[in-house]
Scaffold this active site. Sequence first.
Site, PDB file in Angstrom:
ATOM      1  N   LEU A   1       0.840  -1.195   0.000  1.00 18.09           N
ATOM      2  CA  LEU A   1       0.000   0.000   0.000  1.00 18.09           C
ATOM      3  C   LEU A   1       0.878   1.249   0.000  1.00 18.09           C
ATOM      4  O   LEU A   1       0.938   1.981   0.962  1.00 18.09           O
ATOM      5  CB  LEU A   1      -0.934  -0.041   1.226  1.00 18.09           C
ATOM      6  CG  LEU A   1      -2.325   0.566   1.059  1.00 18.09           C
ATOM      7  CD1 LEU A   1      -3.042   0.002  -0.155  1.00 18.09           C
ATOM      8  CD2 LEU A   1      -3.165   0.314   2.285  1.00 18.09           C
ATOM      9  N   HIS A   2       1.616   1.451  -1.112  1.00 12.85           N
ATOM     10  CA  HIS A   2       2.466   2.640  -1.256  1.00 12.85           C
ATOM     11  C   HIS A   2       1.599   3.811  -1.718  1.00 12.85           C
ATOM     12  O   HIS A   2       0.379   3.711  -1.743  1.00 12.85           O
ATOM     13  CB  HIS A   2       3.641   2.357  -2.205  1.00 12.85           C
ATOM     14  CG  HIS A   2       3.203   2.024  -3.602  1.00 12.85           C
ATOM     15  ND1 HIS A   2       3.028   2.982  -4.576  1.00 12.85           N
ATOM     16  CD2 HIS A   2       2.889   0.837  -4.179  1.00 12.85           C
ATOM     17  CE1 HIS A   2       2.625   2.392  -5.697  1.00 12.85           C
ATOM     18  NE2 HIS A   2       2.537   1.092  -5.479  1.00 12.85           N
ATOM     19  N   ALA A   3       2.207   4.914  -2.096  1.00  8.18           N
ATOM     20  CA  ALA A   3       1.477   6.163  -2.354  1.00  8.18           C
ATOM     21  C   ALA A   3       0.313   6.046  -3.341  1.00  8.18           C
ATOM     22  O   ALA A   3      -0.789   6.496  -3.043  1.00  8.18           O
ATOM     23  CB  ALA A   3       2.452   7.250  -2.823  1.00  8.18           C
TER      24      ALA A   3
ATOM     25  N   ALA B   1      -2.535   3.725  -2.036  1.00  7.74           N
ATOM     26  CA  ALA B   1      -3.089   4.357  -0.833  1.00  7.74           C
ATOM     27  C   ALA B   1      -3.993   5.519  -1.243  1.00  7.74           C
ATOM     28  O   ALA B   1      -5.076   5.708  -0.686  1.00  7.74           O
ATOM     29  CB  ALA B   1      -1.975   4.845   0.083  1.00  7.74           C
TER      30      ALA B   1
END
Length: 86
Positions: free
Chosen positions: A13-15, A18
Amino acid sequence: MEKLVVIKNASGLHARPAGMFVKKAAEFKSVVEVKAKGKTVNAKSIMGIMSLGLAQGDELTVVANGEDQESAVAALVELVEGGFGE
């Protein structure tokens, strides 16, 4: 209402995912939260979601309370299970 889901996409769940998650959560009137790693954060907060540092294989629980809680949980679980299109 709540449902457990496992992060499938390789980068976790990176940028970008997310951001997608928060944007989707914001479409609902219900209070939406994510529980993971012993913490509970507002699903409509990018900083909250990023602070969890979720990686591939990590479990999270999507929790929603309100008039559209079932739709909110279903949409967010679908997004995570679909790997955010990655």
